[in-house]
Design an enzyme around this catalytic site. Structure first.
Site, short mmCIF file in Angstrom:
data_model
loop_
_atom_site.label_atom_id
_atom_site.label_comp_id
_atom_site.label_asym_id
_atom_site.label_seq_id
_atom_site.Cartn_x
_atom_site.Cartn_y
_atom_site.Cartn_z
N ASP A 85 -0.93 -4.29 2.08
CA ASP A 85 -2.38 -4.35 2.24
C ASP A 85 -2.90 -3.03 2.79
OD1 ASP A 85 -2.91 -4.97 5.43
OD2 ASP A 85 -1.10 -5.96 4.72
N GLU A 176 -8.69 -12.32 13.80
CA GLU A 176 -7.68 -11.86 14.76
C GLU A 176 -8.17 -11.90 16.20
OE1 GLU A 176 -6.15 -8.00 13.61
OE2 GLU A 176 -6.80 -8.32 11.55
#
Length: 281
Positions: A85, A176
């Protein structure tokens, strides 16, 4: 007159010395450490040979221990599917050179950051999105969620930026951080609003990205209907778990064509199974 007798002084016996046991606590500790080192070296023998002998002509300037772990994990999952990613933090990528790790592990998919919060578009998103297509990667787009910003505005930012097509992966929500000015329950409401809005637009259920602790503590039970892309970089975690759709197992990958370190991921299935995950219409 009474006769006096002199007593003989008592015989002094030498103290009996106890024989020292061969298996002293110190010996046991040393033996355990030596055995642990031996089995550790044996377990990681392929990775160590690969990165510390003549199996590569590449001069490694970064952490060789991290690179050895990457090799070990990829080798153990070679029947699965590898990808990576990227975001603007990887800079400008030479996509024509991106195809494998060390010419040994082929890369088949890439997840690309598209947006963050309610107003940011990743500065390299368009270049990465088109570059990945030209290299025939299965590609997906993700949104970095900011807990203290409006969830529906964040969803609209992603929808405005990302045009998914047949063969692309479902949209991804990256969560996150914990909120600073709201409760966890309020955060979950916001996440559900984002997921619902994006689901309605693309007609496909999004994937959720998060760290393992965040997943276990806050998301696993309440978001059971969703699939998860989980990050865990622990050196001693060597296998993908059954309930992880994707596993981001390192942030220290090196890929030709990308100048900066990059996250490496494993899809929990074969390349053919990954194709079934993509959008079909």
């Amino acid at each position: 007159m009474a006769k006096t007798t002199t007593r003989k002084p008592p015989v002094r016996r030498k103290p009996i010395k106890k024989k020292k046991s061969f298996f002293s606590p110190k010996f046991v500790v040393i033996a355990v450490l030596v055995l642990g080192l031996f089995f550790g070296l044996y377990h990681y023998r392929n990775a160590i040979l690969y990165y510390f002998s003549f199996k590569t002509d590449k001069v490694l300037k970064d952490d060789k221990v991290a690179q050895a772990r990457i090799y070990q994990v990829l080798q153990a999952h070679k029947q699965m599917t590898f990808g990576f990613d990227v975001s603007q933090f990887q800079g400008e990528i030479n996509w024509k050179e991106v195809y494998s790790i060390e010419n040994k592990f082929p890369l088949r998919f890439v997840l690309i950051r598209a947006t963050a919060g309610n107003d940011k578009q990743d500065s390299q998103y368009n270049n990465n999105w088109e570059g990945a297509k030209e290299q025939h990667f299965i590609r997906g787009a993700y949104h970095y969620y900011r807990p203290n910003e409006n969830s529906l505005e964040q969803a609209l930012n992603f929808i405005k930026t990302v045009k998914l097509r047949k063969g692309d992966l479902p949209p991804v929500l990256d969560i996150e951080k914990l909120p600073k000015n709201q409760s966890i329950d309020s955060l979950k409401v916001g996440l559900k609003r984002w997921l619902k809005k994006v689901d309605e637009h693309y007609k496909v259920k999004p994937i959720i990205y998060t760290g393992e602790k965040y997943y276990e503590d806050f998301l696993k039970e309440e978001f059971k209907g969703y699939t998860f892309w989980v990050a865990n970089y622990n050196f001693f975690v060597e296998n993908i778990k059954d309930d992880w759709l994707f596993w981001q197992f390192t942030e220290k990958g090196r890929i030709k064509g990308i100048n900066e370190r990059v996250d490496i991921n494993i899809y929990n299935g074969t390349p053919k199974m990954l194709e079934y995950l993509t959008i079909t219409n």
